[in-house]
Design a protein around this motif. Structure first.
Motif, mmCIF file in Angstrom:
data_model
loop_
_atom_site.group_PDB
_atom_site.id
_atom_site.type_symbol
_atom_site.label_atom_id
_atom_site.label_comp_id
_atom_site.label_asym_id
_atom_site.label_seq_id
_atom_site.Cartn_x
_atom_site.Cartn_y
_atom_site.Cartn_z
ATOM 1 N N UNK A 250 83.194 -6.139 50.551
ATOM 2 C CA UNK A 250 83.684 -5.547 50.703
ATOM 3 C C UNK A 250 84.847 -4.831 49.738
ATOM 4 N N UNK A 251 84.893 -4.975 48.673
ATOM 5 C CA UNK A 251 85.612 -3.324 48.109
ATOM 6 C C UNK A 251 84.527 -3.292 46.459
ATOM 7 N N UNK A 252 83.042 -3.562 46.991
ATOM 8 C CA UNK A 252 82.380 -3.393 45.904
ATOM 9 C C UNK A 252 80.907 -2.393 46.673
ATOM 10 N N UNK A 253 81.636 -2.307 47.783
ATOM 11 C CA UNK A 253 80.766 -1.124 48.269
ATOM 12 C C UNK A 253 81.269 -0.355 48.052
ATOM 13 N N UNK A 254 80.412 0.758 48.469
ATOM 14 C CA UNK A 254 80.311 2.133 47.434
ATOM 15 C C UNK A 254 79.513 3.096 49.052
ATOM 16 N N UNK A 255 80.658 4.288 49.674
ATOM 17 C CA UNK A 255 80.605 5.358 50.532
ATOM 18 C C UNK A 255 79.230 6.006 49.757
ATOM 19 N N UNK A 256 78.112 6.036 50.402
ATOM 20 C CA UNK A 256 76.762 7.549 50.614
ATOM 21 C C UNK A 256 77.255 7.960 49.284
ATOM 22 N N UNK A 257 77.869 9.364 50.153
ATOM 23 C CA UNK A 257 78.194 10.587 48.930
ATOM 24 C C UNK A 257 78.908 9.993 47.520
ATOM 25 N N UNK A 258 80.026 9.162 47.926
ATOM 26 C CA UNK A 258 79.366 8.026 46.500
ATOM 27 C C UNK A 258 78.556 7.597 45.627
ATOM 28 N N UNK A 259 78.467 7.168 45.918
ATOM 29 C CA UNK A 259 76.451 6.965 45.445
ATOM 30 C C UNK A 259 76.174 7.889 45.058
ATOM 31 N N UNK A 260 75.992 8.840 46.021
ATOM 32 C CA UNK A 260 74.636 9.475 45.590
ATOM 33 C C UNK A 260 75.809 10.744 44.459
ATOM 34 N N UNK A 261 76.800 10.678 44.110
ATOM 35 C CA UNK A 261 77.637 11.436 43.045
ATOM 36 C C UNK A 261 77.051 10.254 42.187
ATOM 37 N N UNK A 262 77.713 9.036 41.646
ATOM 38 C CA UNK A 262 77.223 8.727 40.253
ATOM 39 C C UNK A 262 75.944 8.175 40.423
ATOM 40 N N UNK A 263 75.537 8.773 41.038
ATOM 41 C CA UNK A 263 73.574 8.735 40.194
ATOM 42 C C UNK A 263 73.076 9.895 39.541
ATOM 43 N N UNK A 264 74.365 11.244 39.324
ATOM 44 C CA UNK A 264 74.325 11.975 39.292
ATOM 45 C C UNK A 264 73.898 11.849 37.828
ATOM 46 N N UNK A 265 75.026 10.935 36.981
ATOM 47 C CA UNK A 265 75.679 10.787 35.943
ATOM 48 C C UNK A 265 74.109 10.269 35.135
ATOM 49 N N UNK A 266 73.078 10.137 36.038
ATOM 50 C CA UNK A 266 71.704 8.943 35.138
ATOM 51 C C UNK A 266 70.996 10.350 35.280
ATOM 52 N N UNK A 267 71.130 11.369 35.934
ATOM 53 C CA UNK A 267 70.388 12.668 36.380
ATOM 54 C C UNK A 267 69.039 12.672 37.866
ATOM 55 N N UNK A 268 69.621 11.377 38.550
ATOM 56 C CA UNK A 268 69.268 11.618 39.531
ATOM 57 C C UNK A 268 69.264 12.708 40.692
ATOM 58 N N UNK A 269 68.698 13.629 41.708
ATOM 59 C CA UNK A 269 69.119 14.758 42.145
ATOM 60 C C UNK A 269 69.558 14.598 43.294
#
Length: 241
Positions: free
Chosen positions: A180-199
């Motif tokens: 369960x604690x490996x899951x990340x909230x959608x907003x957190x996943x969206x923020x992490x995707x910015x690290x490799x250039x995803x809009x």
């Protein structure tokens, strides 16, 4: 983000992961997901829990096929295709990656990156686009990676994203959660995707529209199973069987 429904299509539950379907359902709902796919590995005994729907969250029965010989992939895809809602292939080997994106019955190429590169080139990107195979960006590689390993992951992801954009390859963001604690909230996943250039809009699409399109495609082809529900903590089919 309005009424957007978000999905994580790489989640592992007992016996492949540490937590039960019911526990993951509760936590995923708390984080704001509309659903997730149980992608337990094909080489784990008794690793295919049924899908379910409860309290507004959908759980899809899926499989992450693990194979060492690409010649065996078609047979395994055929074995699972009519029994699960989502078929993913565990990549990371150039030959396996190629076989996966050349197989229309595959929905997702998971973990495409190899030790040397991102695992995707122009030829494979064209095949993935032609066969509508989504390329996964598993964010646990960023979260759990350290030092040079994280740097390499970000570089691989950036290159894969460029190819996906160029050839119109569907992309999907996942947690690759084993508890369960490996899951990340959608907003957190969206923020992490910015690290490799995803809009932001690309990330939202990768967490919503693309997973939904996979289910819609399979439903229209008659693949997606009847829903099931949890009754007295046991999973049974919705028709009572």
């Amino acid at each position: 983000m309005g009424n957007t429904r978000f999905y994580d299509f790489n989640v592992h539950t007992v016996p492949d992961g540490k937590d039960t379907v019911k526990d993951v359902m509760a936590f995923a709902k708390h984080l704001g997901f509309g659903g997730f796919a149980i992608t337990n590995h094909s080489n784990v005994e008794e690793s295919y829990p049924e899908g379910s729907m409860q309290d507004g969250i959908d759980v899809y029965k899926a499989v992450e096929i693990v194979v060492s010989n690409p010649s065996k992939l078609n047979g395994l895809v055929g074995k699972y295709r009519k029994n699960v809602d989502v078929v993913a292939v565990h990549g990371g080997n150039e030959e396996i990656n190629r076989a996966a994106v050349e197989t229309p019955a595959v929905d997702i190429l998971a973990h495409p990156q190899t030790s040397k590169n991102g695992g995707i080139n122009h030829v494979l990107a064209k095949s993935a686009s032609h066969n509508n195979v989504a390329i996964e960006f598993n964010l646990d590689s960023i979260i759990k990676g350290r030092g040079g390993k994280r740097v390499h992951t970000l570089s691989f992801f950036s290159k894969n994203l460029e190819l996906a954009r160029k050839y119109n390859v569907p992309t999907i963001l996942t947690s690759n959660a084993f508890n369960c604690f490996d899951l990340r909230a959608p907003e957190e996943m969206i923020a992490l995707s910015k690290l490799f250039g995803m809009g932001r809009e690309e990330a939202i699409t990768s967490l919503s529209d693309i997973p939904e399109s996979i289910i819609t495609k399979n439903r229209n082809s008659g693949i997606v199973q009847e829903g099931v529900e949890i009754v007295n903590e046991e999973i049974v089919s919705s028709d009572g069987e």
